[in-house]
Write a protein that holds these residues in place. Structure first.
Motif, PDB file in Angstrom:
ATOM      1  N   GLN A 123       0.840  -1.200   0.000  1.00 15.71           N
ATOM      2  CA  GLN A 123       0.000   0.000   0.000  1.00 15.71           C
ATOM      3  C   GLN A 123       0.874   1.248   0.000  1.00 15.71           C
ATOM      4  O   GLN A 123       1.690   1.442   0.894  1.00 15.71           O
ATOM      5  N   VAL A 124       0.701   2.084  -1.012  1.00 21.55           N
ATOM      6  CA  VAL A 124       1.447   3.340  -1.052  1.00 21.55           C
ATOM      7  C   VAL A 124       0.885   4.261   0.021  1.00 21.55           C
ATOM      8  O   VAL A 124      -0.295   4.580   0.037  1.00 21.55           O
ATOM      9  N   HIS A 125       1.755   4.677   0.930  1.00 16.92           N
ATOM     10  CA  HIS A 125       1.328   5.508   2.054  1.00 16.92           C
ATOM     11  C   HIS A 125       1.529   6.997   1.792  1.00 16.92           C
ATOM     12  O   HIS A 125       0.696   7.816   2.168  1.00 16.92           O
ATOM     13  N   GLU A 126       2.647   7.344   1.142  1.00 18.15           N
ATOM     14  CA  GLU A 126       2.930   8.757   0.891  1.00 18.15           C
ATOM     15  C   GLU A 126       3.866   8.902  -0.302  1.00 18.15           C
ATOM     16  O   GLU A 126       4.749   8.074  -0.515  1.00 18.15           O
ATOM     17  N   ILE A 127       3.634   9.938  -1.074  1.00 14.98           N
ATOM     18  CA  ILE A 127       4.513  10.295  -2.185  1.00 14.98           C
ATOM     19  C   ILE A 127       4.873  11.767  -2.035  1.00 14.98           C
ATOM     20  O   ILE A 127       4.003  12.606  -1.819  1.00 14.98           O
ATOM     21  N   GLU A 128       6.145  12.069  -2.171  1.00 20.88           N
ATOM     22  CA  GLU A 128       6.597  13.455  -2.192  1.00 20.88           C
ATOM     23  C   GLU A 128       7.352  13.711  -3.487  1.00 20.88           C
ATOM     24  O   GLU A 128       8.167  12.895  -3.912  1.00 20.88           O
ATOM     25  N   VAL A 129       7.067  14.832  -4.100  1.00 25.93           N
ATOM     26  CA  VAL A 129       7.749  15.239  -5.320  1.00 25.93           C
ATOM     27  C   VAL A 129       8.723  16.358  -4.970  1.00 25.93           C
ATOM     28  O   VAL A 129       8.341  17.375  -4.389  1.00 25.93           O
ATOM     29  N   LEU A 130       9.985  16.165  -5.323  1.00 21.56           N
ATOM     30  CA  LEU A 130      11.030  17.154  -5.067  1.00 21.56           C
ATOM     31  C   LEU A 130      11.618  17.597  -6.394  1.00 21.56           C
ATOM     32  O   LEU A 130      11.535  16.879  -7.392  1.00 21.56           O
ATOM     33  N   LYS A 131      12.227  18.769  -6.400  1.00 21.56           N
ATOM     34  CA  LYS A 131      12.864  19.250  -7.618  1.00 21.56           C
ATOM     35  C   LYS A 131      14.084  20.113  -7.297  1.00 21.56           C
ATOM     36  O   LYS A 131      14.073  21.327  -7.470  1.00 21.56           O
ATOM     37  N   PRO A 132      15.172  19.478  -6.840  1.00 24.79           N
ATOM     38  CA  PRO A 132      16.403  20.234  -6.607  1.00 24.79           C
ATOM     39  C   PRO A 132      17.042  20.677  -7.920  1.00 24.79           C
ATOM     40  O   PRO A 132      17.655  21.730  -8.003  1.00 24.79           O
ATOM     41  N   LEU A 133      16.879  19.853  -8.940  1.00 31.04           N
ATOM     42  CA  LEU A 133      17.340  20.132 -10.297  1.00 31.04           C
ATOM     43  C   LEU A 133      16.399  19.423 -11.255  1.00 31.04           C
ATOM     44  O   LEU A 133      15.648  20.046 -11.990  1.00 31.04           O
ATOM     45  N   ASP A 134      16.427  18.083 -11.229  1.00 32.90           N
ATOM     46  CA  ASP A 134      15.437  17.279 -11.924  1.00 32.90           C
ATOM     47  C   ASP A 134      14.355  16.896 -10.921  1.00 32.90           C
ATOM     48  O   ASP A 134      14.492  17.114  -9.723  1.00 32.90           O
ATOM     49  N   TYR A 135      13.301  16.253 -11.422  1.00 28.33           N
ATOM     50  CA  TYR A 135      12.281  15.730 -10.526  1.00 28.33           C
ATOM     51  C   TYR A 135      12.831  14.513  -9.782  1.00 28.33           C
ATOM     52  O   TYR A 135      13.539  13.678 -10.342  1.00 28.33           O
ATOM     53  N   ALA A 136      12.510  14.411  -8.514  1.00 34.45           N
ATOM     54  CA  ALA A 136      12.888  13.281  -7.679  1.00 34.45           C
ATOM     55  C   ALA A 136      11.682  12.904  -6.832  1.00 34.45           C
ATOM     56  O   ALA A 136      10.790  13.731  -6.608  1.00 34.45           O
ATOM     57  N   LEU A 137      11.657  11.666  -6.372  1.00 29.86           N
ATOM     58  CA  LEU A 137      10.494  11.176  -5.643  1.00 29.86           C
ATOM     59  C   LEU A 137      10.887  10.479  -4.361  1.00 29.86           C
ATOM     60  O   LEU A 137      11.835   9.685  -4.335  1.00 29.86           O
ATOM     61  N   ALA A 138      10.161  10.779  -3.287  1.00 32.09           N
ATOM     62  CA  ALA A 138      10.300  10.070  -2.015  1.00 32.09           C
ATOM     63  C   ALA A 138       8.995   9.341  -1.768  1.00 32.09           C
ATOM     64  O   ALA A 138       7.926   9.959  -1.749  1.00 32.09           O
ATOM     65  N   ILE A 139       9.078   8.035  -1.604  1.00 34.77           N
ATOM     66  CA  ILE A 139       7.891   7.211  -1.506  1.00 34.77           C
ATOM     67  C   ILE A 139       7.950   6.363  -0.255  1.00 34.77           C
ATOM     68  O   ILE A 139       8.987   5.783   0.059  1.00 34.77           O
ATOM     69  N   THR A 140       6.845   6.307   0.467  1.00 41.02           N
ATOM     70  CA  THR A 140       6.719   5.420   1.616  1.00 41.02           C
ATOM     71  C   THR A 140       5.671   4.372   1.295  1.00 41.02           C
ATOM     72  O   THR A 140       4.554   4.705   0.889  1.00 41.02           O
ATOM     73  N   ILE A 141       6.030   3.094   1.460  1.00 40.73           N
ATOM     74  CA  ILE A 141       5.132   1.988   1.150  1.00 40.73           C
ATOM     75  C   ILE A 141       4.938   1.143   2.407  1.00 40.73           C
ATOM     76  O   ILE A 141       5.903   0.754   3.064  1.00 40.73           O
ATOM     77  N   ARG A 142       3.685   0.876   2.710  1.00 39.54           N
ATOM     78  CA  ARG A 142       3.339   0.065   3.883  1.00 39.54           C
ATOM     79  C   ARG A 142       3.105  -1.380   3.458  1.00 39.54           C
ATOM     80  O   ARG A 142       2.398  -1.627   2.475  1.00 39.54           O
ATOM     81  N   VAL A 143       3.724  -2.316   4.180  1.00 38.39           N
ATOM     82  CA  VAL A 143       3.563  -3.734   3.853  1.00 38.39           C
ATOM     83  C   VAL A 143       3.046  -4.483   5.086  1.00 38.39           C
ATOM     84  O   VAL A 143       3.431  -4.167   6.215  1.00 38.39           O
ATOM     85  N   PRO A 144       2.162  -5.483   4.906  1.00 41.71           N
ATOM     86  CA  PRO A 144       1.550  -6.167   6.049  1.00 41.71           C
ATOM     87  C   PRO A 144       2.462  -7.170   6.735  1.00 41.71           C
ATOM     88  O   PRO A 144       2.377  -7.365   7.937  1.00 41.71           O
TER      89      PRO A 144
END
Length: 278
Positions: free
Chosen positions: A173-194
């Motif tokens: 289950q995807v819990h959170e997505i963050e979009v960053l752009k220091p130069l290019d686009y980057a992604l921080a993703i938190t995934i919950r697993v049972p």
């Protein structure tokens, strides 16, 4: 600095992300990502030793990464042996004290360092040859410049659509997505697993293979049903790193360099192998 990763991945819902502009936005129940943005003039990270143009570049990078994890950045003369010119510089980055337990702060630091190195070269400023962070000092190699400008919105949108099916298929289950752009686009993703052990040992390898190569830099954090960290890996232009909770190291889907005599604990999902005569 970096451990060698077997495969890398991102996992996020299939919602195209928002442009990284304006105030930071909250994730919605529908899975829309949070856009990380701080006005350059509001950045609270202390910047020391930079010229006005260097400070401008650093503030632009911090604007797209956020300043909550980076306490201070010092631009300093590179130590002998690191660069090829007496004008070469280095970054010394300090994290905020008492930050949460994760590798996110070091990833943020590398995103800023890589962006600073790429932009410095583009603008004809002194070369940035390495970044120092508590416990390490690592070179910013030529790969950072060769791989820059690859994390585009279009590529990440396409990857997001592909991963919607695969993340559900893996029972995560995807819990959170963050979009960053220091130069290019980057992604921080938190995934919950049972079931952390079962997921890392049996589902994660197939998930990684089905996803293929991500379109840009990322930080991927796996948490259990209580939100506690079980595994994390990040990738930036200059390298990457992996962490797995010690008691689950025997379930790790990552191939990393280890001490010759290191023996990880057995994975709880695997039956012990009986020796001859038992």
């Amino acid at each position: 600095m970096s451990q060698v990763m077997r495969l890398v991945l991102l996992a996020l819902v299939g919602t195209p992300f928002l442009a990284a502009c304006g105030a930071a936005q909250e994730s919605s129940a529908s899975g829309e990502p949070t856009v990380v943005y701080v006005s350059a003039s509001d950045v609270t990270t202390k910047i020391v030793g930079a010229t006005p143009k260097q400070e401008e570049i650093l503030r632009e990078a911090l604007s797209g990464v956020g300043d909550e994890r980076i306490d201070m950045i010092t631009v300093e003369e590179a130590e002998p042996g690191w660069g090829s010119s007496p004008d070469d510089v280095a970054l010394d980055i300090s994290p905020r004290p008492k930050g949460p337990p994760s590798m996110r702060a070091s990833w943020d630091a590398w995103l800023v360092a890589d962006a600073f190195a790429v932009r410095s070269r583009e603008l004809g400023l002194p070369s940035v040859v390495y970044m120092a962070y508590p416990g390490e000092a690592s070179a910013i190699g030529e790969a950072a410049h060769e791989m820059a400008r690859r994390g585009t919105k279009e590529k990440v949108d396409a990857f997001a659509r592909r991963i919607e099916v695969e993340s559900k298929r893996a029972g995560a289950q995807v819990h959170e997505i963050e979009v960053l752009k220091p130069l290019d686009y980057a992604l921080a993703i938190t995934i919950r697993v049972p079931d952390p052990a079962e997921f890392l040992d049996q589902r994660a390898p197939q998930l990684f293979e089905r996803l293929g190569e991500p379109p840009g830099d990322f930080d991927l954090l796996f948490v259990d049903s209580e939100g506690s960290r079980i595994a994390e890996n990040w990738h930036a232009l200059s390298g990457g790193s992996v962490w797995v909770r010690p008691d689950l190291d025997g379930c790790s889907p990552y191939l990393v360099s280890r001490p010759v005599l290191y023996k990880p604990p057995p994975c709880p999902t695997r039956k012990p192998v009986k020796s001859a005569g038992e």
